[in-house]
Design a protein around this motif. Structure first.
Motif, PDB file in Angstrom:
ATOM      1  N   LEU A  62       2.005   9.604  -6.529  1.00 30.80           N
ATOM      2  CA  LEU A  62       1.445   8.304  -6.154  1.00 30.80           C
ATOM      3  C   LEU A  62       2.439   7.185  -6.449  1.00 30.80           C
ATOM      4  CD1 LEU A  62      -2.153   8.773  -7.561  1.00 30.80           C
ATOM      5  CD2 LEU A  62      -1.444   8.890  -5.179  1.00 30.80           C
ATOM      6  N   ARG A  63       3.113   7.299  -7.576  1.00 30.95           N
ATOM      7  CA  ARG A  63       4.077   6.265  -7.974  1.00 30.95           C
ATOM      8  C   ARG A  63       5.334   6.321  -7.124  1.00 30.95           C
ATOM      9  NH1 ARG A  63       2.769   5.192 -14.025  1.00 30.95           N
ATOM     10  NH2 ARG A  63       0.612   5.814 -14.003  1.00 30.95           N
ATOM     11  N   VAL A  64       5.749   7.516  -6.759  1.00 31.99           N
ATOM     12  CA  VAL A  64       6.915   7.654  -5.875  1.00 31.99           C
ATOM     13  C   VAL A  64       6.576   7.068  -4.504  1.00 31.99           C
ATOM     14  CG1 VAL A  64       8.362   9.348  -4.675  1.00 31.99           C
ATOM     15  CG2 VAL A  64       7.889   9.616  -7.113  1.00 31.99           C
ATOM     16  N   LEU A  65       5.347   7.284  -4.046  1.00 30.18           N
ATOM     17  CA  LEU A  65       4.928   6.730  -2.759  1.00 30.18           C
ATOM     18  C   LEU A  65       4.919   5.208  -2.764  1.00 30.18           C
ATOM     19  CD1 LEU A  65       2.101   9.188  -1.671  1.00 30.18           C
ATOM     20  CD2 LEU A  65       4.356   8.889  -0.623  1.00 30.18           C
ATOM     21  N   VAL A  66       4.621   4.589  -3.895  1.00 32.67           N
ATOM     22  CA  VAL A  66       4.684   3.127  -3.995  1.00 32.67           C
ATOM     23  C   VAL A  66       6.090   2.655  -3.639  1.00 32.67           C
ATOM     24  CG1 VAL A  66       4.656   1.184  -5.611  1.00 32.67           C
ATOM     25  CG2 VAL A  66       2.799   2.832  -5.643  1.00 32.67           C
ATOM     26  N   VAL A  67       7.084   3.291  -4.230  1.00 39.23           N
ATOM     27  CA  VAL A  67       8.475   2.899  -3.987  1.00 39.23           C
ATOM     28  C   VAL A  67       8.873   3.200  -2.541  1.00 39.23           C
ATOM     29  CG1 VAL A  67      10.872   3.275  -4.687  1.00 39.23           C
ATOM     30  CG2 VAL A  67       9.060   3.249  -6.408  1.00 39.23           C
ATOM     31  N   LEU A  68       8.527   4.377  -2.049  1.00 37.29           N
ATOM     32  CA  LEU A  68       8.912   4.753  -0.685  1.00 37.29           C
ATOM     33  C   LEU A  68       8.282   3.840   0.366  1.00 37.29           C
ATOM     34  CD1 LEU A  68       8.787   8.657  -0.857  1.00 37.29           C
ATOM     35  CD2 LEU A  68      10.802   7.167  -0.815  1.00 37.29           C
ATOM     36  N   VAL A  69       7.003   3.535   0.204  1.00 40.13           N
ATOM     37  CA  VAL A  69       6.323   2.669   1.181  1.00 40.13           C
ATOM     38  C   VAL A  69       6.926   1.272   1.163  1.00 40.13           C
ATOM     39  CG1 VAL A  69       4.128   1.499   1.667  1.00 40.13           C
ATOM     40  CG2 VAL A  69       4.160   3.951   1.246  1.00 40.13           C
TER      41      VAL A  69
ATOM     42  N   ALA B   3       1.751  -5.644  12.300  1.00 40.77           N
ATOM     43  CA  ALA B   3       1.025  -4.381  12.128  1.00 40.77           C
ATOM     44  C   ALA B   3       1.650  -3.553  11.015  1.00 40.77           C
ATOM     45  CB  ALA B   3       1.018  -3.601  13.432  1.00 40.77           C
ATOM     46  N   LEU B   4       2.970  -3.547  10.939  1.00 44.92           N
ATOM     47  CA  LEU B   4       3.667  -2.819   9.881  1.00 44.92           C
ATOM     48  C   LEU B   4       3.330  -3.392   8.510  1.00 44.92           C
ATOM     49  CD1 LEU B   4       5.894  -0.816   8.876  1.00 44.92           C
ATOM     50  CD2 LEU B   4       7.484  -2.707   9.192  1.00 44.92           C
ATOM     51  N   VAL B   5       3.340  -4.708   8.399  1.00 42.26           N
ATOM     52  CA  VAL B   5       3.056  -5.336   7.102  1.00 42.26           C
ATOM     53  C   VAL B   5       1.605  -5.118   6.697  1.00 42.26           C
ATOM     54  CG1 VAL B   5       2.890  -7.561   5.911  1.00 42.26           C
ATOM     55  CG2 VAL B   5       4.925  -6.997   7.216  1.00 42.26           C
ATOM     56  N   VAL B   6       0.675  -5.170   7.639  1.00 44.84           N
ATOM     57  CA  VAL B   6      -0.731  -4.918   7.310  1.00 44.84           C
ATOM     58  C   VAL B   6      -0.885  -3.502   6.755  1.00 44.84           C
ATOM     59  CG1 VAL B   6      -3.016  -4.547   8.332  1.00 44.84           C
ATOM     60  CG2 VAL B   6      -1.738  -6.610   8.877  1.00 44.84           C
ATOM     61  N   ALA B   7      -0.257  -2.532   7.392  1.00 43.15           N
ATOM     62  CA  ALA B   7      -0.348  -1.151   6.920  1.00 43.15           C
ATOM     63  C   ALA B   7       0.342  -0.979   5.569  1.00 43.15           C
ATOM     64  CB  ALA B   7       0.262  -0.207   7.949  1.00 43.15           C
ATOM     65  N   ALA B   8       1.524  -1.547   5.408  1.00 41.51           N
ATOM     66  CA  ALA B   8       2.282  -1.378   4.165  1.00 41.51           C
ATOM     67  C   ALA B   8       1.602  -2.073   2.986  1.00 41.51           C
ATOM     68  CB  ALA B   8       3.703  -1.903   4.343  1.00 41.51           C
ATOM     69  N   VAL B   9       1.113  -3.296   3.199  1.00 42.31           N
ATOM     70  CA  VAL B   9       0.457  -4.022   2.107  1.00 42.31           C
ATOM     71  C   VAL B   9      -0.821  -3.298   1.688  1.00 42.31           C
ATOM     72  CG1 VAL B   9      -0.767  -6.165   1.552  1.00 42.31           C
ATOM     73  CG2 VAL B   9       1.493  -6.249   2.599  1.00 42.31           C
ATOM     74  N   HIS B  10      -1.564  -2.817   2.649  1.00 40.66           N
ATOM     75  CA  HIS B  10      -2.788  -2.084   2.312  1.00 40.66           C
ATOM     76  C   HIS B  10      -2.443  -0.789   1.568  1.00 40.66           C
ATOM     77  CE1 HIS B  10      -6.772  -0.126   3.821  1.00 40.66           C
ATOM     78  NE2 HIS B  10      -6.838  -0.455   2.554  1.00 40.66           N
ATOM     79  N   ALA B  11      -1.428  -0.063   2.036  1.00 42.59           N
ATOM     80  CA  ALA B  11      -1.021   1.173   1.355  1.00 42.59           C
ATOM     81  C   ALA B  11      -0.542   0.881  -0.063  1.00 42.59           C
ATOM     82  CB  ALA B  11       0.070   1.878   2.155  1.00 42.59           C
ATOM     83  N   LEU B  12       0.216  -0.199  -0.240  1.00 41.90           N
ATOM     84  CA  LEU B  12       0.676  -0.556  -1.584  1.00 41.90           C
ATOM     85  C   LEU B  12      -0.497  -0.913  -2.487  1.00 41.90           C
ATOM     86  CD1 LEU B  12       3.915  -2.571  -0.807  1.00 41.90           C
ATOM     87  CD2 LEU B  12       3.736  -0.360  -1.962  1.00 41.90           C
ATOM     88  N   HIS B  13      -1.478  -1.589  -1.940  1.00 46.36           N
ATOM     89  CA  HIS B  13      -2.665  -1.929  -2.728  1.00 46.36           C
ATOM     90  C   HIS B  13      -3.396  -0.664  -3.180  1.00 46.36           C
ATOM     91  CE1 HIS B  13      -6.338  -3.790  -4.082  1.00 46.36           C
ATOM     92  NE2 HIS B  13      -7.016  -3.079  -3.209  1.00 46.36           N
ATOM     93  N   VAL B  14      -3.616   0.263  -2.261  1.00 47.93           N
ATOM     94  CA  VAL B  14      -4.335   1.495  -2.589  1.00 47.93           C
ATOM     95  C   VAL B  14      -3.535   2.335  -3.584  1.00 47.93           C
ATOM     96  CG1 VAL B  14      -5.162   3.681  -1.627  1.00 47.93           C
ATOM     97  CG2 VAL B  14      -5.656   1.544  -0.448  1.00 47.93           C
ATOM     98  N   LEU B  15      -2.243   2.511  -3.317  1.00 52.98           N
ATOM     99  CA  LEU B  15      -1.413   3.321  -4.210  1.00 52.98           C
ATOM    100  C   LEU B  15      -1.272   2.668  -5.590  1.00 52.98           C
ATOM    101  CD1 LEU B  15       1.309   4.420  -1.667  1.00 52.98           C
ATOM    102  CD2 LEU B  15      -0.391   5.898  -2.753  1.00 52.98           C
ATOM    103  N   GLY B  16      -1.159   1.347  -5.615  1.00 53.54           N
ATOM    104  CA  GLY B  16      -1.079   0.644  -6.896  1.00 53.54           C
ATOM    105  C   GLY B  16      -2.358   0.798  -7.697  1.00 53.54           C
TER     106      GLY B  16
END
Length: 191
Positions: free
Chosen positions: A18-25, A81-94
């Motif tokens: 999960l933490r590695v995915l934060v950095v990758l995303v 669209a990219l930022v909406v997906a990335a910010v949401h993914a960062l929120h969930v992963l965080g």
């Protein structure tokens, strides 16, 4: 539980993932946005900071920088669209990084409800981004305000529908338990 016993949880992933995915995303989104090397480094450092110490909200700070990277040159449909997906993914992963230790294993079955909510909210968010992108830019400020209000209403309604069912229903065993089951058993058959 003894040392020689194991707990079988089925398919699982390490909490470190999960933490590695934060950095990758975060880094992938900044790269796809065309960030300069300085901003790419800022996003990367914040994401690593958020992965190492999730309590200090580095993932959310990286998400804020991504929003700034979208706004500065002027948003367009694909970048938004990219930022909406990335910010949401960062929120969930965080958020998941806050509750799942890096040394733990997390069951993929336990992540399923989160993935379903993520997919639903992404569907709504991407439709809103597409609808706002379709608004003509000249003289459309009142139409944009109406579209924004409709988007907020739709998002609020969607959140209410998702959070509406009773949380007790998520625990069927607890819901079936009667209050009399908690009472002390009588000694000798007398109450």
């Amino acid at each position: 539980m003894r040392r020689d016993e194991t707990l079988r949880i089925g398919l699982s992933a390490p909490g470190l993932l999960l933490r590695v995915l934060v950095v990758l995303v975060a880094v992938a989104a900044a790269t796809l946005l065309g960030a300069t090397p300085v901003w790419l480094a800022v996003v990367g450092v914040l994401a690593v900071f958020g992965a190492v110490t999730p309590v200090y909200a580095g993932a959310w700070m990286a998400a804020a920088v991504l929003v700034g990277l979208l706004i500065v040159p002027g948003p367009d449909g694909g970048r938004a669209a990219l930022v909406v997906a990335a910010v949401h993914a960062l929120h969930v992963l965080g958020a998941l990084s806050l509750v799942v230790p890096a040394t733990a294993r997390v069951s993929l079955r336990a992540l399923r409800p989160t993935a379903v909510r993520f997919a639903w909210m992404q569907a709504v968010g991407q439709v809103v981004v597409l609808a706002i992108g379709a608004i003509p830019s000249r003289g459309s400020f009142p139409l944009a305000v109406i579209a924004g209000a409709a988007a907020v209403f739709a998002l609020t309604l969607g959140a209410r529908l998702m959070l509406g069912p009773s949380r007790l229903a998520a625990f069927p065993r607890a819901a079936r338990r009667s209050p009399s089951a908690d009472a002390e058993p009588s000694v000798g058959g007398r109450s």
